[in-house]
Write a protein that holds these residues in place. Structure first.
Motif, mmCIF file in Angstrom:
data_model
loop_
_atom_site.group_PDB
_atom_site.id
_atom_site.type_symbol
_atom_site.label_atom_id
_atom_site.label_comp_id
_atom_site.label_asym_id
_atom_site.label_seq_id
_atom_site.Cartn_x
_atom_site.Cartn_y
_atom_site.Cartn_z
ATOM 1 N N ARG A 63 -19.061 18.568 -21.070
ATOM 2 C CA ARG A 63 -20.249 18.416 -20.238
ATOM 3 C C ARG A 63 -19.949 17.713 -18.921
ATOM 4 N NH1 ARG A 63 -25.739 15.107 -22.051
ATOM 5 N NH2 ARG A 63 -26.974 15.547 -20.173
ATOM 6 N N HIS A 64 -19.140 16.643 -18.990
ATOM 7 C CA HIS A 64 -18.976 15.803 -17.798
ATOM 8 C C HIS A 64 -17.758 16.193 -16.957
ATOM 9 C CE1 HIS A 64 -22.233 13.155 -18.991
ATOM 10 N NE2 HIS A 64 -21.725 13.083 -20.192
ATOM 11 N N ARG A 65 -16.856 16.998 -17.501
ATOM 12 C CA ARG A 65 -15.732 17.564 -16.730
ATOM 13 C C ARG A 65 -15.018 16.481 -15.904
ATOM 14 N NH1 ARG A 65 -19.961 20.915 -15.795
ATOM 15 N NH2 ARG A 65 -20.079 20.345 -13.590
ATOM 16 N N VAL A 66 -14.517 15.478 -16.574
ATOM 17 C CA VAL A 66 -13.835 14.375 -15.892
ATOM 18 C C VAL A 66 -12.441 14.815 -15.467
ATOM 19 C CG1 VAL A 66 -12.947 12.020 -16.152
ATOM 20 C CG2 VAL A 66 -15.146 12.651 -17.175
ATOM 21 N N VAL A 67 -12.070 14.446 -14.247
ATOM 22 C CA VAL A 67 -10.731 14.738 -13.719
ATOM 23 C C VAL A 67 -10.197 13.490 -13.008
ATOM 24 C CG1 VAL A 67 -11.173 17.206 -13.417
ATOM 25 C CG2 VAL A 67 -11.627 15.627 -11.525
ATOM 26 N N VAL A 68 -8.889 13.466 -12.829
ATOM 27 C CA VAL A 68 -8.257 12.384 -12.080
ATOM 28 C C VAL A 68 -8.534 12.575 -10.593
ATOM 29 C CG1 VAL A 68 -6.048 11.352 -11.431
ATOM 30 C CG2 VAL A 68 -6.458 12.069 -13.806
ATOM 31 N N ASP A 69 -8.991 11.524 -9.942
ATOM 32 C CA ASP A 69 -9.230 11.567 -8.501
ATOM 33 C C ASP A 69 -7.990 11.107 -7.730
ATOM 34 O OD1 ASP A 69 -10.948 11.969 -6.211
ATOM 35 O OD2 ASP A 69 -10.956 9.787 -6.001
ATOM 36 N N ARG B 142 -13.336 10.926 -11.669
ATOM 37 C CA ARG B 142 -14.640 11.422 -11.239
ATOM 38 C C ARG B 142 -15.083 12.538 -12.185
ATOM 39 N NH1 ARG B 142 -13.276 16.162 -8.470
ATOM 40 N NH2 ARG B 142 -11.134 16.177 -7.658
ATOM 41 N N GLY B 143 -16.403 12.699 -12.286
ATOM 42 C CA GLY B 143 -16.940 13.717 -13.159
ATOM 43 C C GLY B 143 -18.373 14.022 -12.804
ATOM 44 N N SER B 144 -19.001 14.803 -13.637
ATOM 45 C CA SER B 144 -20.378 15.216 -13.389
ATOM 46 C C SER B 144 -21.321 14.474 -14.330
ATOM 47 C CB SER B 144 -20.511 16.730 -13.597
ATOM 48 O OG SER B 144 -21.858 17.141 -13.523
ATOM 49 N N ALA C 157 -13.557 -1.587 -13.344
ATOM 50 C CA ALA C 157 -14.608 -1.754 -12.332
ATOM 51 C C ALA C 157 -15.921 -1.322 -12.964
ATOM 52 C CB ALA C 157 -14.316 -0.927 -11.074
ATOM 53 N N ALA C 158 -16.999 -1.897 -12.513
ATOM 54 C CA ALA C 158 -18.306 -1.526 -13.044
ATOM 55 C C ALA C 158 -18.565 -0.050 -12.785
ATOM 56 C CB ALA C 158 -19.391 -2.383 -12.408
ATOM 57 N N PRO C 159 -19.097 0.690 -13.763
ATOM 58 C CA PRO C 159 -19.386 2.116 -13.543
ATOM 59 C C PRO C 159 -20.291 2.303 -12.335
ATOM 60 C CG PRO C 159 -19.656 1.536 -15.850
ATOM 61 C CD PRO C 159 -19.480 0.241 -15.111
ATOM 62 N N ASN C 160 -19.971 3.331 -11.546
ATOM 63 C CA ASN C 160 -20.718 3.562 -10.318
ATOM 64 C C ASN C 160 -20.975 5.061 -10.172
ATOM 65 O OD1 ASN C 160 -21.890 3.370 -7.768
ATOM 66 N ND2 ASN C 160 -19.926 3.297 -6.713
ATOM 67 N N GLY C 161 -22.153 5.504 -10.621
ATOM 68 C CA GLY C 161 -22.486 6.924 -10.479
ATOM 69 C C GLY C 161 -21.528 7.797 -11.262
ATOM 70 N N ASP C 162 -20.862 8.693 -10.557
ATOM 71 C CA ASP C 162 -19.952 9.633 -11.195
ATOM 72 C C ASP C 162 -18.495 9.209 -11.058
ATOM 73 O OD1 ASP C 162 -22.037 11.232 -12.009
ATOM 74 O OD2 ASP C 162 -21.983 12.502 -10.223
ATOM 75 N N ALA C 163 -18.246 7.911 -10.824
ATOM 76 C CA ALA C 163 -16.888 7.406 -10.658
ATOM 77 C C ALA C 163 -16.598 6.303 -11.662
ATOM 78 C CB ALA C 163 -16.706 6.873 -9.228
ATOM 79 N N LEU C 164 -15.380 6.341 -12.208
ATOM 80 C CA LEU C 164 -14.900 5.312 -13.123
ATOM 81 C C LEU C 164 -13.485 4.925 -12.715
ATOM 82 C CD1 LEU C 164 -15.967 6.907 -16.547
ATOM 83 C CD2 LEU C 164 -17.177 5.103 -15.313
ATOM 84 N N ARG C 165 -13.068 3.738 -13.145
ATOM 85 C CA ARG C 165 -11.688 3.328 -12.887
ATOM 86 C C ARG C 165 -11.131 2.620 -14.108
ATOM 87 N NH1 ARG C 165 -10.131 -1.136 -8.402
ATOM 88 N NH2 ARG C 165 -10.902 -2.535 -10.037
ATOM 89 N N ILE C 166 -9.892 2.946 -14.461
ATOM 90 C CA ILE C 166 -9.177 2.235 -15.508
ATOM 91 C C ILE C 166 -7.868 1.722 -14.917
ATOM 92 C CG2 ILE C 166 -10.169 3.558 -17.395
ATOM 93 C CD1 ILE C 166 -7.571 5.197 -17.494
ATOM 94 N N GLY D 229 2.279 9.175 -12.937
ATOM 95 C CA GLY D 229 2.583 10.536 -12.507
ATOM 96 C C GLY D 229 1.407 11.494 -12.569
ATOM 97 N N LEU D 230 0.223 11.016 -12.920
ATOM 98 C CA LEU D 230 -0.944 11.897 -12.981
ATOM 99 C C LEU D 230 -1.272 12.444 -11.594
ATOM 100 C CD1 LEU D 230 -3.289 9.905 -15.396
ATOM 101 C CD2 LEU D 230 -1.980 11.976 -15.923
ATOM 102 N N ARG D 231 -1.621 13.706 -11.536
ATOM 103 C CA ARG D 231 -1.964 14.337 -10.268
ATOM 104 C C ARG D 231 -3.472 14.504 -10.123
ATOM 105 N NH1 ARG D 231 2.484 19.247 -9.597
ATOM 106 N NH2 ARG D 231 4.355 17.889 -9.648
ATOM 107 N N PRO D 232 -3.978 14.426 -8.911
ATOM 108 C CA PRO D 232 -5.413 14.664 -8.707
ATOM 109 C C PRO D 232 -5.825 16.016 -9.276
ATOM 110 C CG PRO D 232 -4.433 13.760 -6.713
ATOM 111 C CD PRO D 232 -3.298 14.051 -7.656
ATOM 112 N N GLY D 233 -6.956 16.027 -9.964
ATOM 113 C CA GLY D 233 -7.450 17.249 -10.568
ATOM 114 C C GLY D 233 -7.067 17.419 -12.021
ATOM 115 N N THR D 234 -6.200 16.534 -12.568
ATOM 116 C CA THR D 234 -5.822 16.630 -13.977
ATOM 117 C C THR D 234 -7.058 16.459 -14.853
ATOM 118 O OG1 THR D 234 -3.609 15.743 -13.538
ATOM 119 C CG2 THR D 234 -4.411 15.629 -15.806
ATOM 120 N N ARG D 235 -7.253 17.384 -15.791
ATOM 121 C CA ARG D 235 -8.407 17.313 -16.680
ATOM 122 C C ARG D 235 -8.246 16.158 -17.667
ATOM 123 N NH1 ARG D 235 -11.753 21.662 -17.491
ATOM 124 N NH2 ARG D 235 -12.896 20.138 -18.764
#
Length: 473
Positions: free
Chosen positions: A241-247, A262-264, A297-306, A320-326
């Motif tokens: 549902r949320h389609r999270v990817v690496v930004d 980031r995700g939906s 970081a505190a959750p902010n809309g459609d953005a998260l950070r670990i 080594g994660l690339r932007p867009g990695t599911r």
């Protein structure tokens, strides 16, 4: 080191406004008492079956072969504790938020080892009962039970699986295992759980009545169903549902990287600062291994950070994660949040990468300037992660940040560095004279966290106001 804006930037010198007095939320208390009542009622049900089957009367009458009766009781109580274990493994969100991860981990260990010991006692007592009654050897007694009783071959396999899980859950064994290996071995609990069930129904005299068999099956299905729902179906549904990817990936300090995601519609997850997720990055072989990382970081809309420290192959691959990695995820989990606070003032104690959930909490909690203190210990000045962000919080929200550089004390258990000369609780009182009025949030390695918790209690902080999140499994 390049600095990036955090997902939810600090705004305003006062931070979030102090909440108005709210109507008390009774749901945590109801969940807590409901869970406790369900546990004891299920235990009472299994004991009732034993009594109603006549075992208590026969045992008190000291009939021939009395070891069988306590052996049966041990098996019934062990079965009930297995049900509780599976429910705890399910990570039901309401239970996680209400009790908190640290308390649940401790209860999980206690129930798990108690269940295993009772299962072994069940086997030993029944075997020796035949030795006493029929004057046969222990080995022949065990062989006879395994080959003559229905469902015993499966039950033996299930018992072996529980023993493997128990052995690998000891502190010595866990130090040698990576998280994903330990987690995979723990899944054998569910398989063993299913293999033992037929033996209970087919050979247990307490379950000869169809109605009781139906109740037992319902209890097993509810426990297993909760695990499949909350650990499999719900994570899959949320990931799709949320389609999270690496930004992007950012180095925060030497050997420490942040992954921006980031995700939906991530706001619908209702994640809170201080919570963690289990993450699976689809970047190649080994992606099925889940790893727990807290929000930094505190959750902010459609953005998260670990943020994670690179200490093993799974955390190393984050760089080594690339932007867009599911990304697939489970969570949010944990009760290390604003909800557990009892007062206005807060003290945060963090060691090493334990700063991650603490950093998010400091951004998100409600407090006025001067009401929040952070004690942050790290081995060297270079190991302080988020130092620039913490300094900004200090300037904008009035957090008092105390950096405590120095390696761990050797030969003693302490939350302070090797250079400390004061007792742990004395140092706390010196740094924060009114600490008895604070809620204390603690996050770091296992031994360090226990030392910090003990120091806070000895410094006058009520036990209910000490909140511990240990980076251990």
């Amino acid at each position: 080191m390049t600095q990036h804006a955090i997902p939810s930037p600090v705004s305003g010198s006062g931070g979030p406004a102090a909440p108005a007095q709210k109507r008390r939320d009774w749901s945590p208390a109801l969940i807590r008492w409901g869970c406790v009542a369900a546990f004891w009622l299920s235990l009472a049900f299994f004991v009732y079956l034993w009594v109603d089957d006549g075992s208590l009367d026969l045992m008190m009458a000291k009939t021939e072969g009395p070891l069988a009766y306590p052996g049966k009781l041990a098996g019934l109580v062990s079965a009930d504790l297995m049900l509780a274990q599976v429910v705890l493994m399910a990570r039901i969100p309401a239970i996680e938020r209400t009790f908190g991860r640290d308390w649940l981990v401790r209860v999980h260990r206690i129930i798990g080892f108690t269940s295993l010991n009772l299962m072994l006692a069940h086997i030993v007592l029944l075997a020796f009962d035949y030795v006493v009654r029929d004057h046969i050897s222990v080995l022949y007694s065990l062989w006879w039970m395994a080959t003559q009783w229905r469902g015993m071959v499966m039950a033996v396999l299930g018992t072996v699986m529980f023993i493997v899980v128990g052995v690998t859950s000891t502190r010595i064994a866990r130090r040698q295992l990576r998280y994903h290996a330990w987690h995979l071995l723990h899944l054998y609990t569910l398989l063993g759980f299913g293999l033992i069930l037929p033996h209970e129904i087919w050979t247990g005299s307490e379950f000869k009545m169809p109605g009781r068999q139906a109740i037992l099956l319902v209890l097993y299905l509810l426990a297993a169903g909760s695990l499949l729902l909350f650990r499999v179906a719900l994570p899959v549904q949320r990931s799709l549902r949320h389609r999270v990817v690496v930004d992007r990936v950012v180095e925060e300090a030497p050997g420490n990287v942040s992954v921006y995601l980031r995700g939906s519609g991530l706001a619908r997850l209702r994640a809170q600062a201080g919570q963690f997720f289990i993450w699976r990055f689809r970047d190649g072989p080994g992606w099925t291994r889940g790893n727990p990382y807290a929000l930094s970081a505190a959750p902010n809309g459609d953005a998260l950070r670990i943020t994670a420290k690179e200490v093993g192959p799974n955390s190393h691959r984050l760089r080594g994660l690339r932007p867009g990695t599911r990304v697939l995820f489970e969570g949010p989990y944990g009760g290390f949040t604003e909800a557990v606070r009892h007062g206005r003032k807060v003290t945060m104690m963090a060691s090493g990468i334990g700063i991650t959930p603490v950093r998010a909490l400091l951004e998100d909690l409600s407090y006025e300037p001067g009401e929040a203190v952070l004690l942050y210990r790290a081995s060297t000045d270079d190991d302080f992660v988020f130092s620039q962000e913490l300094d900004e919080l200090a300037a904008q929200r009035g957090v008092r940040v105390v950096y405590l550089p120095g390696h761990r004390a050797s030969g003693r258990s302490s939350w302070q560095s090797e250079h400390a000369t004061e007792d742990d609780h004395t140092a706390l009182r010196r740094l924060i004279p009114d600490i008895g009025e604070h809620d204390v949030f603690i996050c770091g390695p296992d031994a360090w966290g226990r030392s910090a918790r003990e120091a806070a209690r000895r410094a006058g902080v009520p036990g209910m106001c000490v909140h511990l999140e240990r980076f251990a499994f």
